[in-house]
Design a protein around this motif. Sequence first.
Motif, PDB file in Angstrom:
ATOM      1  N   SER A  40     -27.780 -21.066  19.693  1.00  0.00           N
ATOM      2  CA  SER A  40     -27.746 -22.517  19.500  1.00  0.00           C
ATOM      3  C   SER A  40     -28.541 -23.284  20.544  1.00  0.00           C
ATOM      4  N   GLY A  41     -28.889 -22.642  21.639  1.00  0.00           N
ATOM      5  CA  GLY A  41     -29.591 -23.323  22.720  1.00  0.00           C
ATOM      6  C   GLY A  41     -31.097 -23.239  22.613  1.00  0.00           C
ATOM      7  N   PRO A  42     -31.798 -23.640  23.667  1.00  0.00           N
ATOM      8  CA  PRO A  42     -33.266 -23.583  23.675  1.00  0.00           C
ATOM      9  C   PRO A  42     -33.764 -22.156  23.490  1.00  0.00           C
ATOM     10  N   LYS A  43     -34.937 -22.027  22.902  1.00  0.00           N
ATOM     11  CA  LYS A  43     -35.509 -20.697  22.678  1.00  0.00           C
ATOM     12  C   LYS A  43     -36.284 -20.191  23.880  1.00  0.00           C
ATOM     13  N   LEU A  44     -36.390 -21.038  24.890  1.00  0.00           N
ATOM     14  CA  LEU A  44     -37.004 -20.639  26.149  1.00  0.00           C
ATOM     15  C   LEU A  44     -36.075 -21.057  27.275  1.00  0.00           C
ATOM     16  N   LEU A  45     -35.670 -20.093  28.089  1.00  0.00           N
ATOM     17  CA  LEU A  45     -34.746 -20.359  29.185  1.00  0.00           C
ATOM     18  C   LEU A  45     -35.454 -20.161  30.520  1.00  0.00           C
ATOM     19  N   ILE A  46     -34.734 -20.450  31.568  1.00  0.00           N
ATOM     20  CA  ILE A  46     -35.218 -20.172  32.920  1.00  0.00           C
ATOM     21  C   ILE A  46     -34.526 -18.937  33.450  1.00  0.00           C
ATOM     22  N   GLY A  47     -35.310 -18.077  34.074  1.00  0.00           N
ATOM     23  CA  GLY A  47     -34.759 -16.977  34.847  1.00  0.00           C
ATOM     24  C   GLY A  47     -34.964 -17.279  36.318  1.00  0.00           C
ATOM     25  N   SER A  48     -33.876 -17.473  37.048  1.00  0.00           N
ATOM     26  CA  SER A  48     -33.958 -17.712  38.487  1.00  0.00           C
ATOM     27  C   SER A  48     -33.933 -16.354  39.175  1.00  0.00           C
ATOM     28  N   VAL A  49     -35.066 -15.953  39.724  1.00  0.00           N
ATOM     29  CA  VAL A  49     -35.227 -14.598  40.244  1.00  0.00           C
ATOM     30  C   VAL A  49     -34.377 -14.414  41.499  1.00  0.00           C
ATOM     31  N   SER A  50     -33.636 -13.323  41.510  1.00  0.00           N
ATOM     32  CA  SER A  50     -32.763 -13.021  42.647  1.00  0.00           C
ATOM     33  C   SER A  50     -33.577 -12.891  43.929  1.00  0.00           C
ATOM     34  N   LEU A  51     -33.041 -13.394  45.024  1.00  0.00           N
ATOM     35  CA  LEU A  51     -33.701 -13.282  46.312  1.00  0.00           C
ATOM     36  C   LEU A  51     -33.585 -11.882  46.900  1.00  0.00           C
ATOM     37  N   GLY A  52     -32.725 -11.051  46.298  1.00  0.00           N
ATOM     38  CA  GLY A  52     -32.586  -9.686  46.772  1.00  0.00           C
ATOM     39  C   GLY A  52     -31.304  -9.485  47.562  1.00  0.00           C
ATOM     40  N   PRO A  53     -31.130  -8.295  48.144  1.00  0.00           N
ATOM     41  CA  PRO A  53     -29.881  -7.982  48.859  1.00  0.00           C
ATOM     42  C   PRO A  53     -29.822  -8.624  50.243  1.00  0.00           C
ATOM     43  N   GLY A  54     -28.619  -8.663  50.783  1.00  0.00           N
ATOM     44  CA  GLY A  54     -28.431  -9.080  52.169  1.00  0.00           C
ATOM     45  C   GLY A  54     -28.188 -10.548  52.388  1.00  0.00           C
ATOM     46  N   TRP A  55     -28.072 -11.340  51.292  1.00  0.00           N
ATOM     47  CA  TRP A  55     -27.861 -12.768  51.424  1.00  0.00           C
ATOM     48  C   TRP A  55     -26.382 -13.106  51.297  1.00  0.00           C
ATOM     49  N   SER A  56     -25.960 -14.143  51.963  1.00  0.00           N
ATOM     50  CA  SER A  56     -24.593 -14.640  51.819  1.00  0.00           C
ATOM     51  C   SER A  56     -24.642 -16.145  51.629  1.00  0.00           C
ATOM     52  N   GLU A  57     -23.563 -16.703  51.095  1.00  0.00           N
ATOM     53  CA  GLU A  57     -23.515 -18.146  50.873  1.00  0.00           C
ATOM     54  C   GLU A  57     -23.294 -18.868  52.189  1.00  0.00           C
ATOM     55  N   TRP A  58     -23.969 -19.986  52.365  1.00  0.00           N
ATOM     56  CA  TRP A  58     -23.777 -20.827  53.550  1.00  0.00           C
ATOM     57  C   TRP A  58     -22.322 -21.239  53.656  1.00  0.00           C
ATOM     58  N   SER A  59     -21.820 -21.321  54.878  1.00  0.00           N
ATOM     59  CA  SER A  59     -20.461 -21.813  55.107  1.00  0.00           C
ATOM     60  C   SER A  59     -20.471 -22.790  56.268  1.00  0.00           C
ATOM     61  N   GLN A  60     -19.407 -23.570  56.369  1.00  0.00           N
ATOM     62  CA  GLN A  60     -19.330 -24.584  57.420  1.00  0.00           C
ATOM     63  C   GLN A  60     -19.286 -23.989  58.811  1.00  0.00           C
TER      64      GLN A  60
END
Length: 261
Positions: free
Chosen positions: A86-106
Amino acid sequence: MVELVDATGKTNEAYLKSPEFHEAKSPYCLEREWIATRLAQDLGLPCARVVPVEVTPELVQMASAIYDHTPIKTESGPTLAQRLVSGPKLLIGSVSLGPGWSEWSQAMSVRDVQLEMATGIYFFDTMIQNWDRVIPNPNLLIKNDTYGMIDQEESFVEAAGTDAERAITPKPWKEGGVVNDVGEINEHPLWRGIKLNRKASFDKSVQRWKSLPTTKVLGYANEPVFDEWSRHVANKIIEYLLEAVDNIDAVHMQVEANRCN
């Protein structure tokens, strides 16, 4: 997440993006994400790469086989395969930055070695009205001293947001328009570390924006992906960007004023 194979046979892991995947997602999230990412790359910012991904019958079949009984985000509703159809026939693929990353925290402070990139990211988000990179939802990864930016699909509120969103999201060059420096929900994850560091300067960030060729900015809306998405919205985003650059000194002044508060 999917595995993509490019023309050379190289594989990349990527996260698929579609306005159909989340109930509250903007219908123009692809246009917003694509142009914001292109802009970030041209400004030298560490943004995850995006590529166009065609919704093929094989992709729908795979989604049906794996996730046919797994609704998205809610306990009931369309399956992933149904949303792909039902959605667009062309999507975005956000390419993974790879291993070893963590989410920013305060708990992570902005170190001097990170300062130039931190000011660049903050100023970028301010200019493009990216109010989705905030402390409760940082959309910012970190690996050693390196930042990684993801998820810019809620940017450009003035050009691609709803009337309700525009009513509470001023243009950053208007009086009181820079509002990502305060509040439990609105504060940018890097603002506190920038504000408290006397060495922080936005001069290089401002100069990079001013050095962007107008032809480069105009070219974002002419890319082939907009044959499938809304070129009208893309053009509105470009109009906003050109106006933002024209008023960049006013944005800079407001940011510096906020540092004094």
